[in-house]
Motif scaffolding. Structure first.
Motif, PDB file in Angstrom:
ATOM      1  N   GLU A   1      -9.961  10.348   4.413  1.00  0.00           N
ATOM      2  CA  GLU A   1     -10.261  10.896   5.369  1.00  0.00           C
ATOM      3  C   GLU A   1      -8.526  11.225   6.634  1.00  0.00           C
ATOM      4  O   GLU A   1      -8.210  10.648   6.588  1.00  0.00           O
ATOM      5  CB  GLU A   1     -10.809   9.786   5.929  1.00  0.00           C
ATOM      6  CG  GLU A   1     -11.910   9.156   5.430  1.00  0.00           C
ATOM      7  CD  GLU A   1     -13.288  10.275   5.930  1.00  0.00           C
ATOM      8  OE1 GLU A   1     -12.786  10.961   7.696  1.00  0.00           O
ATOM      9  OE2 GLU A   1     -14.377   9.982   5.537  1.00  0.00           O
ATOM     10  N   ARG A   2      -8.613  12.515   6.921  1.00  0.00           N
ATOM     11  CA  ARG A   2      -8.092  13.038   8.338  1.00  0.00           C
ATOM     12  C   ARG A   2      -8.221  11.540   9.658  1.00  0.00           C
ATOM     13  O   ARG A   2      -9.316  12.373  10.437  1.00  0.00           O
ATOM     14  CB  ARG A   2      -7.640  14.026   8.488  1.00  0.00           C
ATOM     15  CG  ARG A   2      -6.169  14.901   8.893  1.00  0.00           C
ATOM     16  CD  ARG A   2      -6.827  16.001   9.298  1.00  0.00           C
ATOM     17  NE  ARG A   2      -5.367  16.307  10.043  1.00  0.00           N
ATOM     18  CZ  ARG A   2      -5.092  16.376  11.444  1.00  0.00           C
ATOM     19  NH1 ARG A   2      -6.203  15.543  11.769  1.00  0.00           N
ATOM     20  NH2 ARG A   2      -4.293  16.746  12.075  1.00  0.00           N
TER      21      ARG A   2
ATOM     22  N   THR B   1       0.872  -1.174  -0.155  1.00  0.00           N
ATOM     23  CA  THR B   1       0.072   0.196  -0.027  1.00  0.00           C
ATOM     24  C   THR B   1       0.733   0.945  -0.017  1.00  0.00           C
ATOM     25  O   THR B   1       1.515   1.376   0.763  1.00  0.00           O
ATOM     26  CB  THR B   1      -0.899  -0.054   1.134  1.00  0.00           C
ATOM     27  OG1 THR B   1      -1.409  -1.366   1.178  1.00  0.00           O
ATOM     28  CG2 THR B   1      -2.207   0.978   1.078  1.00  0.00           C
ATOM     29  N   PRO B   2       0.980   1.815  -1.109  1.00  0.00           N
ATOM     30  CA  PRO B   2       1.738   3.555  -0.807  1.00  0.00           C
ATOM     31  C   PRO B   2       1.424   3.887  -0.002  1.00  0.00           C
ATOM     32  O   PRO B   2       0.460   4.365   0.597  1.00  0.00           O
ATOM     33  CB  PRO B   2       1.477   4.259  -2.034  1.00  0.00           C
ATOM     34  CG  PRO B   2       0.710   2.780  -3.067  1.00  0.00           C
ATOM     35  CD  PRO B   2       0.149   2.204  -2.212  1.00  0.00           C
ATOM     36  N   GLY B   3       2.973   4.237   0.401  1.00  0.00           N
ATOM     37  CA  GLY B   3       2.977   5.329   1.777  1.00  0.00           C
ATOM     38  C   GLY B   3       1.998   4.274   2.914  1.00  0.00           C
ATOM     39  O   GLY B   3       2.730   5.182   4.225  1.00  0.00           O
TER      40      GLY B   3
ATOM     41  N   PHE C   1      -8.942   7.224  -0.518  1.00  0.00           N
ATOM     42  CA  PHE C   1      -9.937   5.889  -0.518  1.00  0.00           C
ATOM     43  C   PHE C   1      -9.756   5.797  -2.454  1.00  0.00           C
ATOM     44  O   PHE C   1     -10.093   6.485  -2.768  1.00  0.00           O
ATOM     45  CB  PHE C   1     -10.982   5.603   0.301  1.00  0.00           C
ATOM     46  CG  PHE C   1     -11.070   5.464   1.547  1.00  0.00           C
ATOM     47  CD1 PHE C   1     -11.023   4.235   2.034  1.00  0.00           C
ATOM     48  CD2 PHE C   1     -11.035   7.132   2.170  1.00  0.00           C
ATOM     49  CE1 PHE C   1     -10.302   4.071   3.586  1.00  0.00           C
ATOM     50  CE2 PHE C   1     -10.670   6.259   3.671  1.00  0.00           C
ATOM     51  CZ  PHE C   1     -10.723   4.963   4.894  1.00  0.00           C
ATOM     52  N   ALA C   2     -10.229   4.554  -2.424  1.00  0.00           N
ATOM     53  CA  ALA C   2     -10.184   4.527  -3.854  1.00  0.00           C
ATOM     54  C   ALA C   2     -11.691   4.638  -4.461  1.00  0.00           C
ATOM     55  O   ALA C   2     -11.613   5.308  -5.579  1.00  0.00           O
ATOM     56  CB  ALA C   2     -10.494   2.562  -4.098  1.00  0.00           C
TER      57      ALA C   2
ATOM     58  N   ARG D   1     -14.761   0.396   1.726  1.00  0.00           N
ATOM     59  CA  ARG D   1     -14.052   1.573   1.231  1.00  0.00           C
ATOM     60  C   ARG D   1     -12.816   0.842   1.591  1.00  0.00           C
ATOM     61  O   ARG D   1     -12.139   0.597   2.171  1.00  0.00           O
ATOM     62  CB  ARG D   1     -13.874   2.816   2.808  1.00  0.00           C
ATOM     63  CG  ARG D   1     -15.336   3.136   3.402  1.00  0.00           C
ATOM     64  CD  ARG D   1     -15.763   3.866   1.551  1.00  0.00           C
ATOM     65  NE  ARG D   1     -14.475   5.098   1.902  1.00  0.00           N
ATOM     66  CZ  ARG D   1     -14.525   6.737   2.073  1.00  0.00           C
ATOM     67  NH1 ARG D   1     -15.208   6.452   3.326  1.00  0.00           N
ATOM     68  NH2 ARG D   1     -14.245   6.853   2.156  1.00  0.00           N
ATOM     69  N   VAL D   2     -11.683   0.885   0.301  1.00  0.00           N
ATOM     70  CA  VAL D   2     -11.181   0.189  -0.254  1.00  0.00           C
ATOM     71  C   VAL D   2      -9.686   1.406   0.103  1.00  0.00           C
ATOM     72  O   VAL D   2      -9.866   2.396  -0.772  1.00  0.00           O
ATOM     73  CB  VAL D   2     -10.855  -0.195  -1.342  1.00  0.00           C
ATOM     74  CG1 VAL D   2     -10.009  -0.473  -2.171  1.00  0.00           C
ATOM     75  CG2 VAL D   2     -12.099  -1.643  -2.051  1.00  0.00           C
TER      76      VAL D   2
END
Length: 389
Positions: free
Chosen positions: A242-243, A113-115, A236-237, A222-223
């Motif tokens: 969301e913070r 997962t990037p990041g 999300f995809a 929520r992917v």
């Protein structure tokens, strides 16, 4: 002639199979158990470390020769698995046997997962699927005085289908202890439409009800696409962001590299017969989290220690029959149960017949102190059995 059985991995499945085979094999037959560390922790204990009800030192088991007499323990990393020849290459030496059992588990793959790797290296995100991670995340949550806390499933499949939602409930419980609960919003996000989809929509709705009752928001479908540590946001995809002030992440899981290269399943997980745990290679079995066991409804059996322990007899019987020894016909029943932590030292209990058709039959019992104590008793039995006497 003497026979040799090689078992890869000293987790719940590998240890249980080794013990059962040693009870039944002739003394001259050799059992080789290979593991990278010979140190483990039950998944159920990790949640209690997260909550602060256990310290890391209290939950580690370290199997040694004294608890597995007659089994050769080899500390090494598995580099190559050749299932056709039942051959294994490790960092120490090469082994070949008459039967092979693969129980190498699942590993975390945050790089998928990037990041996410960068987020976990910082103070913004943590995970509770390792001992260090669970302890560190619990300490961070204790220092959270206000803001937003998210529990986010970054990929499927993962170990213990209830874990993300237990994590949310226990973190909310922890914030109640610190006095910050009313100032911290807690939300859970998952790519699945409901929690524990393998158990069916009724169980999923019941778990959403538990989360709601404890003031935890549930967000299904929520992917997760990426983690942006510079802004403290999850992307999300669906394009939403969301913070959070703190994120508890369920990282993507994958099979170990040697398993992925072995070619025993199209996805890297080892495909097994659901009744016998046999692989496509003769004389080779797989057990536990490393497997892909498909249920009658087409969904995979959850990755949980209860199934690894329950299937140990089945694998041992299959090995014995393969070696020409008398043993019952292997037959895994697909029965399993798990405890779902809700806080306050209370647990719900789910019990299921996962091979029922057309879908698993699962019963969810109301939370109680008794179920929490039941779970603690199981933990104590395991730790006593596998720590050196």
């Amino acid at each position: 002639m003497a026979k040799t059985v090689i078992i890869l991995g000293a987790g719940v499945g590998g240890l249980s199979v080794a013990a059962k085979l040693r009870e039944s094999l002739p003394e001259q037959d050799r059992i080789i158990l290979i593991d990278e560390r010979f140190e483990g922790v039950l998944g159920l204990s990790l949640l209690w470390v997260l909550r602060g009800w256990r310290t890391p030192d209290e939950v580690v088991y370290r199997p040694a020769p004294a608890v597995l007499p007659g089994v050769d323990l080899v500390k090494a990393t598995v580099k190559l698995v050749d299932p056709e020849r039942k051959r294994v290459v490790t960092t120490e030496e090469e082994f070949a046997g008459d039967a092979l059992v693969i129980a190498l588990g699942a590993e975390l793959a945050p790089s998928a997962t990037p990041g996410l790797e960068e987020a976990l290296d910082g103070a913004w995100a943590g995970e509770f699927f390792t001992l260090h991670g669970a302890a560190a995340l619990g300490e961070r949550a204790r220092k959270l005085g206000e803001g937003r806390l998210g529990v986010v499933v970054a990929g499927t499949p993962f170990k213990c289908p209830a874990a993300p939602f237990e994590g949310a409930l226990l973190l909310a419980d922890l914030l109640g202890e610190t006095g910050a609960r009313e100032r911290v919003r807690v939300d859970a996000y998952t790519p699945d439409p409901l929690p524990m989809p393998v158990a069916g929509p009724a169980i999923g709705e019941a778990l959403v009800g538990m989360l709601t009752a404890y003031g935890i928001g549930f967000h299904g479908g929520r992917v997760t696409e990426a983690f942006d540590g510079s802004t403290g946001e999850i992307v999300f995809a669906d394009g939403g962001r969301e913070r959070f002030d703190l994120v508890a992440v369920v990282p993507p899981h994958r099979p170990p590299a040697a398993v992925r290269a072995a070619g025993l399943g199209p996805s890297g997980w080892i495909a097994v017969d659901r009744r016998t745990l046999a692989t496509s290679a003769p004389g080779v079995w797989a057990i536990g989290d490393v497997t892909l066991l498909t249920l009658p409804n087409g969904k995979p059996l959850p990755k949980a220690a209860v199934f690894a322990e329950g299937a140990a007899d089945v694998v041992a019987h299959g090995v014995l029959r393969h070696l020409g020894l008398p043993a019952p016909e292997p037959w895994f029943d697909g029965l399993g149960s798990c405890y779902i932590e809700v806080g306050g030292r209370m647990s719900a209990k789910g019990e299921g017949r996962f091979f029922d058709e057309p879908a698993p039959t699962v019963t969810l019992h109301e939370p109680s102190l008794a179920f929490h104590d039941e779970k603690a008793a199981q933990e104590a039995v395991w730790l006593k059995r596998w720590n050196e006497r």
